[in-house]
Design an enzyme around this catalytic site. Structure first.
Site, PDB file in Angstrom:
ATOM      1  N   LEU A  44       0.828  -1.205   0.000  1.00  0.00           N
ATOM      2  CA  LEU A  44       0.000   0.000   0.000  1.00  0.00           C
ATOM      3  C   LEU A  44       0.864   1.257   0.000  1.00  0.00           C
ATOM      4  O   LEU A  44       0.712   2.133  -0.846  1.00  0.00           O
ATOM      5  CB  LEU A  44      -0.928  -0.001   1.214  1.00  0.00           C
ATOM      6  CG  LEU A  44      -1.791   1.243   1.422  1.00  0.00           C
ATOM      7  CD1 LEU A  44      -2.768   1.429   0.259  1.00  0.00           C
ATOM      8  CD2 LEU A  44      -2.556   1.157   2.752  1.00  0.00           C
ATOM      9  N   GLU A  87       3.626   4.086  -0.460  1.00  0.00           N
ATOM     10  CA  GLU A  87       4.503   4.528  -1.543  1.00  0.00           C
ATOM     11  C   GLU A  87       5.466   5.586  -1.013  1.00  0.00           C
ATOM     12  O   GLU A  87       5.254   6.140   0.075  1.00  0.00           O
ATOM     13  CB  GLU A  87       3.672   5.097  -2.694  1.00  0.00           C
ATOM     14  CG  GLU A  87       2.758   4.079  -3.333  1.00  0.00           C
ATOM     15  CD  GLU A  87       1.984   4.616  -4.532  1.00  0.00           C
ATOM     16  OE1 GLU A  87       1.207   3.840  -5.117  1.00  0.00           O
ATOM     17  OE2 GLU A  87       2.157   5.813  -4.878  1.00  0.00           O
ATOM     18  N   PRO A  88       6.532   5.867  -1.766  1.00  0.00           N
ATOM     19  CA  PRO A  88       7.472   6.898  -1.316  1.00  0.00           C
ATOM     20  C   PRO A  88       6.805   8.235  -1.010  1.00  0.00           C
ATOM     21  O   PRO A  88       7.229   8.960  -0.104  1.00  0.00           O
ATOM     22  CB  PRO A  88       8.453   7.012  -2.492  1.00  0.00           C
ATOM     23  CG  PRO A  88       8.425   5.673  -3.139  1.00  0.00           C
ATOM     24  CD  PRO A  88       7.011   5.199  -3.012  1.00  0.00           C
ATOM     25  N   ARG A 100      19.799  -9.140  40.628  1.00  0.00           N
ATOM     26  CA  ARG A 100      20.765  -8.039  40.620  1.00  0.00           C
ATOM     27  C   ARG A 100      20.804  -7.361  41.986  1.00  0.00           C
ATOM     28  O   ARG A 100      19.756  -7.045  42.562  1.00  0.00           O
ATOM     29  CB  ARG A 100      20.384  -7.025  39.532  1.00  0.00           C
ATOM     30  CG  ARG A 100      21.246  -5.787  39.456  1.00  0.00           C
ATOM     31  CD  ARG A 100      22.632  -6.082  38.943  1.00  0.00           C
ATOM     32  NE  ARG A 100      23.349  -4.858  38.634  1.00  0.00           N
ATOM     33  CZ  ARG A 100      24.657  -4.782  38.546  1.00  0.00           C
ATOM     34  NH1 ARG A 100      25.414  -5.866  38.721  1.00  0.00           N
ATOM     35  NH2 ARG A 100      25.255  -3.638  38.236  1.00  0.00           N
ATOM     36  N   GLU A 146       1.001   0.009   9.836  1.00  0.00           N
ATOM     37  CA  GLU A 146      -0.435  -0.308   9.863  1.00  0.00           C
ATOM     38  C   GLU A 146      -1.272   0.930  10.183  1.00  0.00           C
ATOM     39  O   GLU A 146      -2.338   0.850  10.789  1.00  0.00           O
ATOM     40  CB  GLU A 146      -0.748  -1.434  10.883  1.00  0.00           C
ATOM     41  CG  GLU A 146       0.091  -2.685  10.749  1.00  0.00           C
ATOM     42  CD  GLU A 146      -0.270  -3.534   9.545  1.00  0.00           C
ATOM     43  OE1 GLU A 146      -0.640  -2.951   8.518  1.00  0.00           O
ATOM     44  OE2 GLU A 146      -0.165  -4.758   9.625  1.00  0.00           O
ATOM     45  N   ASN A 198       0.301   6.005  14.695  1.00  0.00           N
ATOM     46  CA  ASN A 198      -0.556   6.259  15.848  1.00  0.00           C
ATOM     47  C   ASN A 198      -1.188   7.647  15.803  1.00  0.00           C
ATOM     48  O   ASN A 198      -2.220   7.885  16.441  1.00  0.00           O
ATOM     49  CB  ASN A 198       0.238   6.045  17.145  1.00  0.00           C
ATOM     50  CG  ASN A 198       0.399   4.562  17.446  1.00  0.00           C
ATOM     51  OD1 ASN A 198      -0.005   3.706  16.652  1.00  0.00           O
ATOM     52  ND2 ASN A 198       0.974   4.239  18.592  1.00  0.00           N
TER      53      ASN A 198
END
Length: 417
Positions: free
Chosen positions: A161, A163-164, A303, A399, A402
């Site tokens: 989906l 593109e540059p 630790r 995706e 945000n």
């Protein structure tokens, strides 16, 4: 019905279930830190395939996670083993080789697998999204041609989906497809494509009509098509077990029968795929955060500084409590969104956006805090916590960034009913 769908998976998985978990997974299954037990609220069947996924992550992925990252290995054989358990087409229909599971089931599986390797699981999630798109929107011929090999992961799929010049503004994409007789001629390029150069099927959004989303269609471009080529392999901060390349179309010839759905339906197909993709990637973040809470907990117990265990430091105790709380809040939201998507609720798109926004932000913060708790050791590549941090940072970007998730949510709130 659900049991019959997964019968083949259970027969393949028994050999994994009987094997003992590694120390990390053993600690999860024993129930320490039970307030973040990922099996809470699941059905017996969901707990069963969650165990399969946790065990596969522990035995087949986690031992190789660092090597795959450092040597940038695309672990084909391991993913094909995962596909033997039904993980190559988790929410694809059984009649074309899929497992036929729900979105919630899928989230549970991807969360568990990500404790072993986020990068590899994230690619499997993208592959699953592509297979579902073909299964859902494809003709019967397309479904039976492509899905069986995708579900076994004998062949791999990539989603094309971005593109540059069009990332968040996906509707402005420029890659064009002109019909010429019995084929389309495709020109343009796609950027940041996971699996680029290695995948066998590319689910490509391209412009067959005018400007805007209604001019976009979806083509299935097969590897080896005339005019299809790839850019250099990108050097990335994380996600190094999956290759990322530009996908380039120069008078690329694609048969008309490879049109997915109808002309002009491509943007809708892309967005519906992404709704599930957002749940998937949020689930991968959950797995990383779950692993990092346990890694931080173990580090605090062993630790010592200033003569006593770090686990006795109240500031760090409170930080660990906050991490656990944020993990649980994220998990609950992701699972609610997955259920809403499965049930096709009116608020599903907004909930998927909320889940992706909240879980990827919060889980990154959890992993980053776990690294901080490790001190200088956390910055060494000998320690897994740094890889979890690097691998999930990109989840806040892909995706749909945000920032775009915030746009989707706010538009829903501000639009009159």
């Amino acid at each position: 019905a659900a049991a019959s769908k997964m019968a083949a998976v259970w027969s393949m998985s028994r050999r994994f279930i009987i094997r003992s978990y590694n120390p990390f997974v053993n600690s999860v299954r024993r129930g320490f830190s039970s307030c973040i037990d990922p099996s809470d609220g699941l059905t017996d069947e969901q707990k069963e395939f969650q165990k399969v996924a946790f065990d596969f992550a522990a035995n087949e992925m986690a031992p190789h996670m660092a090597e795959w990252d450092q040597k940038e290995i695309f672990p084909v054989k391991t993913m094909q083993k995962a596909a033997q358990l039904g993980f190559g087409g988790i929410y694809v229909s059984p009649d074309v080789g899929g497992s036929g599971l729900s979105r919630l089931d899928t989230s549970v599986i991807f969360e568990a697998l990500s404790t072993g390797c986020v990068s590899t699981t994230a690619y499997i999630s993208i592959h699953n999204m592509c297979a579902w798109m073909i299964d859902t929107f494809g003709s019967d011929e397309q479904r039976h041609k492509f899905c069986p090999d995708l579900c076994t992961m004998e062949k791999f799929a990539s989603y094309c989906l971005t593109e540059p010049g069009s990332g968040s503004d996906a509707a402005s994409l420029l890659t064009s497809a002109q019909q010429s007789g019995d084929h389309y001629v495709l020109n343009g390029s796609k950027a940041f494509i996971s699996g680029g150069g290695e995948a066998d099927v590319y689910v490509v959004m391209c412009r067959t009509g005018g400007q805007g989303p209604k001019g976009i269609s979806c083509l299935l471009v097969e590897k080896g098509s005339p005019g299809l080529s790839f850019g250099k392999k990108e050097k990335k901060v994380g996600w190094n077990s999956q290759p990322t390349r530009a996908v380039i179309f120069e008078d690329c010839v694609v048969p008309v029968e490879n049109l997915l759905g109808e002309e002009g339906q491509g943007f809708s197909i892309a967005m519906k795929g992404l709704n599930g993709g957002r749940i998937n990637i949020a689930s991968c973040s959950l797995g990383a955060a779950h692993a990092c809470v346990h890694l931080a907990r173990d580090h605090l117990l062993v630790r010592k500084q200033f003569g006593e265990s770090l686990s006795n430091n109240q500031f760090l105790q409170f930080k660990l409590a906050e991490m656990a709380t944020r993990l649980m809040a994220s998990r609950l939201l992701v699972r609610e969104a997955a259920t809403a998507l499965q049930q096709n609720r009116a608020n599903a798109v907004s909930l998927c956006s909320m889940a992706k926004l909240f879980a990827t932000d919060e889980c990154f913060n959890i992993c980053n805090q776990a690294l901080q708790m490790h001190g200088g050791y956390g910055y060494l590549k000998d320690y897994a916590v740094q890889q979890f941090v690097r691998d999930i940072r990109v989840h806040q970007i892909l995706e749909g960034t945000n920032e775009v998730m915030r746009m989707i949510i706010s538009r829903n709130l501000l639009t009159e009913s």
